[in-house]
Design an enzyme around this catalytic site. Structure first.
Site, PDB file in Angstrom:
ATOM      1  N   ASP A 147       0.844  -1.193   0.000  1.00  0.00           N
ATOM      2  CA  ASP A 147       0.000   0.000   0.000  1.00  0.00           C
ATOM      3  C   ASP A 147       0.881   1.245   0.000  1.00  0.00           C
ATOM      4  O   ASP A 147       1.982   1.231  -0.553  1.00  0.00           O
ATOM      5  CB  ASP A 147      -0.927  -0.040   1.223  1.00  0.00           C
ATOM      6  CG  ASP A 147      -2.273   0.618   0.961  1.00  0.00           C
ATOM      7  OD1 ASP A 147      -2.312   1.853   0.864  1.00  0.00           O
ATOM      8  OD2 ASP A 147      -3.273  -0.100   0.858  1.00  0.00           O
ATOM      9  N   HIS A 179      -3.722   6.107   3.599  1.00  0.00           N
ATOM     10  CA  HIS A 179      -4.410   4.902   3.136  1.00  0.00           C
ATOM     11  C   HIS A 179      -3.800   3.629   3.720  1.00  0.00           C
ATOM     12  O   HIS A 179      -4.519   2.763   4.242  1.00  0.00           O
ATOM     13  CB  HIS A 179      -4.372   4.873   1.603  1.00  0.00           C
ATOM     14  CG  HIS A 179      -5.217   3.823   0.974  1.00  0.00           C
ATOM     15  ND1 HIS A 179      -4.767   2.558   0.710  1.00  0.00           N
ATOM     16  CD2 HIS A 179      -6.504   3.857   0.533  1.00  0.00           C
ATOM     17  CE1 HIS A 179      -5.723   1.853   0.122  1.00  0.00           C
ATOM     18  NE2 HIS A 179      -6.791   2.626   0.004  1.00  0.00           N
ATOM     19  N   ASN A 278     -13.648   0.530  -7.114  1.00  0.00           N
ATOM     20  CA  ASN A 278     -14.709   1.479  -6.751  1.00  0.00           C
ATOM     21  C   ASN A 278     -15.342   2.146  -7.962  1.00  0.00           C
ATOM     22  O   ASN A 278     -15.733   3.306  -7.895  1.00  0.00           O
ATOM     23  CB  ASN A 278     -14.137   2.567  -5.832  1.00  0.00           C
ATOM     24  CG  ASN A 278     -13.639   2.026  -4.516  1.00  0.00           C
ATOM     25  OD1 ASN A 278     -13.861   0.871  -4.183  1.00  0.00           O
ATOM     26  ND2 ASN A 278     -12.953   2.854  -3.765  1.00  0.00           N
ATOM     27  N   SER A 347     -11.186  -0.796  -0.659  1.00  0.00           N
ATOM     28  CA  SER A 347      -9.910  -0.789   0.066  1.00  0.00           C
ATOM     29  C   SER A 347     -10.103  -1.062   1.544  1.00  0.00           C
ATOM     30  O   SER A 347      -9.193  -1.540   2.216  1.00  0.00           O
ATOM     31  CB  SER A 347      -9.214   0.563  -0.091  1.00  0.00           C
ATOM     32  OG  SER A 347      -8.501   0.651  -1.292  1.00  0.00           O
TER      33      SER A 347
END
Length: 400
Positions: A147, A179, A278, A347
């Protein structure tokens, strides 16, 4: 606060990723035979792979554990070899930009957390309706988080980070985006968070391998992601959590280099769990659309598909496997940016499933394909069909 879903580079980077058949020779010998000089990933500095344009012109870097090489400039010979069934180049495909799958929640998004636990832990059975947590905490299980890095100073991740490495040139592992810290917290945040915060970590006893494959702006390359995967497999990760990817068009197939990497990982006992994307009612994104990658959809507090969560429009790997909580998810955030935050996204659903996978490893002693099968067999059925939410909601394991 910016989120990594807008103004990001998209499409191909200009480099080429090849899958090599090493049955008769090593990857290095295959490339040398095609006139391509190569080096090994382990011999390069952090970020040398993940940043396009940093490799010497005409050269390649080999990811040994995956049987994959990344070429800065694809020669005609390599392209021709990929078309020749007698050659040792299985496929040659473009490297693509990848990004984190996150959505900024609306200010009015309702939460159903209690004072003691997030709604995601309640929904998945990590914490029961009586407030009693499952006996499993992921102890002895190694989960890789690929990530934007992590805030290693966050109090709720103290002692959980076994090893970290940046694969982004010029950037340290420290997460200036947020994130990666949010994802890591959902997987392994403390059982009793600092300051009396409600619990949000699914597997607080698990150990994290943190690979920074996305920069602080939230973007990276598929080559950099592959380098992180290679590293995680070499380190013996039981689970590789990837809340990132690229959009896929209707009718578009998976990238073969991701599938080759996922197969190699699965054979080595590392289950890759990835966010579906998404894009709403668009196909499951890449690399979640690979047959050997577990694709995760996002659910809201009603246990219905979140409106942003991608759906299974493409076959041959483009299916959804299961779902996790992905709306109003409360977790850790870099301390300098506020320490805690709620986010929406596939996520956020993915680390719930990754944490549950860690619990299953501990509880049932399974890994690789057996772990995949255990997670799918244990889901809670949902009211919507598999095209929207996969087989069902991933839940905490039972004994045995």
């Amino acid at each position: 606060m910016s989120f990594p879903t807008t103004h990001q580079p998209r499409g191909a980077t200009g480099r080429t990723i090849v899958v090599l058949d090493e049955r008769e020779s090593t990857a290095q010998e295959v490339l040398h035979g095609l006139g391509v000089p190569c080096v090994h990933a382990r011999d390069l500095g952090p970020g040398a792979i993940g940043t396009a344009g940093t490799l010497p012109a005409g050269s390649a870097v080999v990811l040994d554990a995956l049987g994959i090489a990344i070429l800065e400039d694809a020669s005609d010979l390599v392209s021709e070899a990929a078309q020749d069934p007698r050659a040792a180049v299985v496929t040659a495909e473009p490297e693509v930009w990848v990004h984190a799958f996150t959505e900024a929640p609306e200010p009015t998004t309702p939460l159903a957390d209690t004072d003691a636990s997030t709604w995601g832990l309640l929904a998945t059975g990590v914490v029961g309706p009586d407030g009693v947590a499952t006996a499993w905490d992921g102890s002895g299980v190694l989960v890789a988080v690929l990530d934007t890095g992590v805030d290693e100073a966050h109090p709720d991740l103290a002692g959980r980070i076994a090893l970290s490495r940046s694969f982004v040139a010029g950037e340290a592992v420290h997460d200036a985006n947020g994130h990666g810290t949010h994802v890591a917290g959902t997987i392994a945040g403390a059982q009793a968070p600092a300051g009396g915060q409600r619990r949000f970590g699914v597997a607080p006893g698990s150990d994290l391998l943190v690979g920074k494959v996305l920069g602080d702006g939230g973007s990276g390359t598929s080559g950099g992601v592959l380098e992180g995967m290679n590293w995680a497999v070499e380190q013996g990760a039981h689970v590789i959590s990837m809340s990132l990817g690229s959009a896929v068009g209707e009718g578009q197939g998976y990238l073969h280099y991701y599938e080759a990497a996922a197969r190699a990982a699965l054979a080595a006992g590392s289950l890759i769990i990835a966010a579906a994307g998404n894009e709403g009612r668009r196909p499951v994104g890449s690399p979640a659309n690979c047959p050997s990658v577990m694709a995760v959809a996002a659910l809201d507090q009603r246990l219905l598909r979140a409106e942003f969560s991608c759906i299974a429009l493409n076959g041959d790997g483009g299916e959804l496997n299961l779902a996790g909580p992905g709306v109003g998810v409360y977790s850790s955030w870099p301390v300098a940016l506020g320490s805690y935050r709620s986010l929406d996204g596939t996520s956020m659903a993915t680390p719930h499933v990754s944490g549950l996978a860690a619990l299953a490893v501990q509880a049932n002693g399974v890994r690789g394909q057996a772990l995949w099968d255990r997670l799918v067999a244990g889901v809670r059925p949902l009211s919507e069909d598999e095209q929207l939410v996969g087989s069902g909601l991933a839940v905490a394991p039972t004994a045995g």
